[in-house]
Design a protein around this motif. Sequence first.
Motif, mmCIF file in Angstrom:
data_model
loop_
_atom_site.group_PDB
_atom_site.id
_atom_site.type_symbol
_atom_site.label_atom_id
_atom_site.label_comp_id
_atom_site.label_asym_id
_atom_site.label_seq_id
_atom_site.Cartn_x
_atom_site.Cartn_y
_atom_site.Cartn_z
ATOM 1 N N ALA A 162 -41.010 13.415 -6.700
ATOM 2 C CA ALA A 162 -41.542 14.691 -7.191
ATOM 3 C C ALA A 162 -40.418 15.688 -7.394
ATOM 4 O O ALA A 162 -40.401 16.414 -8.394
ATOM 5 C CB ALA A 162 -42.577 15.236 -6.223
ATOM 6 N N SER A 163 -39.434 15.721 -6.461
ATOM 7 C CA SER A 163 -38.344 16.691 -6.672
ATOM 8 C C SER A 163 -37.510 16.327 -7.885
ATOM 9 O O SER A 163 -37.102 17.205 -8.632
ATOM 10 C CB SER A 163 -37.447 16.825 -5.445
ATOM 11 N N GLU A 164 -37.297 15.015 -8.083
ATOM 12 C CA GLU A 164 -36.538 14.614 -9.256
ATOM 13 C C GLU A 164 -37.281 14.994 -10.540
ATOM 14 O O GLU A 164 -36.698 15.531 -11.482
ATOM 15 C CB GLU A 164 -36.303 13.103 -9.223
ATOM 16 N N ILE B 79 -36.350 24.962 -6.694
ATOM 17 C CA ILE B 79 -36.430 23.525 -7.007
ATOM 18 C C ILE B 79 -35.154 22.818 -6.541
ATOM 19 O O ILE B 79 -35.201 21.717 -5.988
ATOM 20 C CB ILE B 79 -36.676 23.321 -8.512
ATOM 21 N N LEU B 80 -34.016 23.504 -6.704
ATOM 22 C CA LEU B 80 -32.743 22.903 -6.271
ATOM 23 C C LEU B 80 -32.728 22.674 -4.759
ATOM 24 O O LEU B 80 -32.252 21.644 -4.281
ATOM 25 C CB LEU B 80 -31.566 23.792 -6.660
ATOM 26 N N ILE B 81 -33.255 23.652 -4.003
ATOM 27 C CA ILE B 81 -33.310 23.488 -2.546
ATOM 28 C C ILE B 81 -34.153 22.266 -2.193
ATOM 29 O O ILE B 81 -33.802 21.439 -1.353
ATOM 30 C CB ILE B 81 -33.882 24.760 -1.889
ATOM 31 N N ASN B 82 -35.279 22.152 -2.921
ATOM 32 C CA ASN B 82 -36.173 21.017 -2.715
ATOM 33 C C ASN B 82 -35.442 19.703 -2.999
ATOM 34 O O ASN B 82 -35.538 18.732 -2.233
ATOM 35 C CB ASN B 82 -37.357 21.196 -3.672
ATOM 36 N N VAL B 83 -34.670 19.693 -4.093
ATOM 37 C CA VAL B 83 -33.919 18.488 -4.464
ATOM 38 C C VAL B 83 -32.865 18.184 -3.408
ATOM 39 O O VAL B 83 -32.683 17.029 -2.999
ATOM 40 C CB VAL B 83 -33.265 18.681 -5.849
ATOM 41 N N SER B 89 -27.939 16.096 -2.103
ATOM 42 C CA SER B 89 -26.933 16.416 -3.117
ATOM 43 C C SER B 89 -27.640 17.091 -4.285
ATOM 44 O O SER B 89 -28.834 16.906 -4.485
ATOM 45 C CB SER B 89 -26.238 15.140 -3.588
ATOM 46 N N ILE B 90 -26.872 17.900 -5.035
ATOM 47 C CA ILE B 90 -27.481 18.480 -6.233
ATOM 48 C C ILE B 90 -26.776 18.013 -7.490
ATOM 49 O O ILE B 90 -26.974 18.546 -8.560
ATOM 50 C CB ILE B 90 -27.485 20.025 -6.185
ATOM 51 N N THR B 95 -29.373 12.133 -8.022
ATOM 52 C CA THR B 95 -30.781 12.515 -7.857
ATOM 53 C C THR B 95 -31.703 11.660 -8.703
ATOM 54 O O THR B 95 -32.627 12.155 -9.316
ATOM 55 C CB THR B 95 -30.993 13.986 -8.225
ATOM 56 N N THR B 96 -31.459 10.360 -8.758
ATOM 57 C CA THR B 96 -32.394 9.528 -9.515
ATOM 58 C C THR B 96 -32.977 8.443 -8.636
ATOM 59 O O THR B 96 -32.245 7.655 -8.048
ATOM 60 C CB THR B 96 -31.719 8.870 -10.730
#
Lengths: 493, 100
Positions: A162-164, B79-83, B89-90, B95-96
């Motif tokens: 979901a975050s991606e 959203i970045l914090i969530n990621v 990592s951002i 992030t995949t």
Amino acid sequence: MSFSNMFPMYFIQGQQWLGLLPLLCMALTAIATLLLAPLRLQGRATAFAMLLIGSIAAVASTVVFPFSETIIILDGVLVFDRLSQVFSAICVLAGLAAALMSLGFDEREALQTEYFSLIAFAVVGMMAMVSTRNLVFFFVSLELMSLAVYVLVSMHRQSSMASEAGLKYFLLGGAASAVMLYGASILYGTTGSLDVEGIRNAFQSQWGGKLPILPLIGLGLFSVGLLFKIGAFPFHVWIPDVYTGAATPVTGFMISAVKAAATGALLRMSIELFALPVAAEPFLITVLSIIIVATLLFGSLVGARQTRLKRIFAYSTIVHTGYVLLGFLALLGGGAGAKDASSAIVSYTVFYVVMNLGAFAVLTLISPKDNDDISLDQLTGLGTRRPLLAFALSVFLLSMAGIPPTAGFFGKYYIFSAALASGYTWITVVAAIASVVSAIIYLRPMIHMYMKESDESYSALPSNWLGSNMIVGLSLFLTVVMGLIPAWFSKLL
Amino acid sequence: MSTATLLHILSAYLFCMGMLGLILRRNTIVMLMSIELMLNAVNLSFVTFARELAQLNGQVQVFFIITIAAAESAVGLSILINVYRSFGSIKTDHTTVMRS
């Protein structure tokens, strides 16, 4: 220049309040829901109840107070006519359906209570988006919708998918709306107006409809934002990943309400802005045809190889975008089918929204905990385990494939006949071929449900939530009714 | 060359830089800044056009766009914090989990 000349005071009066009423209802609901959501006891139930009341009030106010003439507020910043009423009602009802199908699901997956207020804010954005002629206000309402949906997508906090998905959607969506805004700025600079009507008049008076390069670039950039939201070919890349990563009810909301709002906005812009330059420039028709063919072929060919249900529906929605754009081709081409094309687009959108909401309500009910990305293997034996759900899902799939007695067939039939009447024979043939190929997409889940042996390990799928069941029943009923009286829905506009 | 033309070229340049940054960079914070750069390029273009046309209308729109840009970066950062919580990592390389 005196102050009152520069900033004239403006009061909303009489009939204008009537047009504004649904939007006001929904906006107040969104704020009230946001305030009530953090209540420690029963915050979730209160928020949902507020959303329910507000949505019903918004829809009721369009039905109870119908108005015949177009209501224009602030020189076209808000325009309330039949088109905006129909699409607002679709968006409000789809938002309500998404809220209903997440009852139970949101508690199991620990979604925040602000979920319902985000849905309400997104719906407000959609309603404003389909009822504006002002390019910058269009951008503001589009962003109101998008920002709420970005958060909804990445809300499923336990899931890294979901975050991606949220990140991808946010970055691509932000870029698309910036491009759209640059287009709006160029249109403003070349015509001196932000209002769609003023821009069209300037097109007519300055260039007689045949545009030079700069306003054409502006139009092109502006349509990028719309094509991105609707998911047409070069701008479709986000759809499979985002639809897979988001929680199932959120995907249902995006696939129905966001798509319907984008279609409605594109319909208004096509009628009021794009029709004139496209009629004078045959080159643009070619571009649109290429987009349609690419969208249809890509969606149906890649979709046929997917093994995960949400991905299957994501590719199916790309194919459906191709059909809707075929309706827009008939509308913009200005042939004999142009008159029927807009009503064909509206009825197609209604059918499409109902069957997708139904399908996603079924998906919500059969989704296992913590991982609601259901694969085809997990569907095996659903016909014996949950016969009613399997039957409902089959009806929705058949309707999406466009098998004759269902609603989906008539939606496609109206679009195809409008395109044929406008003289786009070969592209309609391509669409017909794509609909045969895409039947594979819809038949594969049915084969898995009915013809494969049940695998015991997947048989413990517990959920039986009232809200989702209601949506499944209602959508099933509506799909059958729409198949019986499709003509009524084609007269909505 | 008139000032207006130069400003148009500057805004188009900034917009293209934002677009390039979004395509080329792998750090999501920089990508977020690129989107902001694109929106600010649009602001510049709106103001320049409004000045050329001698209208207030186009200049007022800038306030709406600034507001939206602020809201967008707020949502983007959350959203970045969530990621970051999910992936540690951002950078977009890390992030995949989904196959595209």
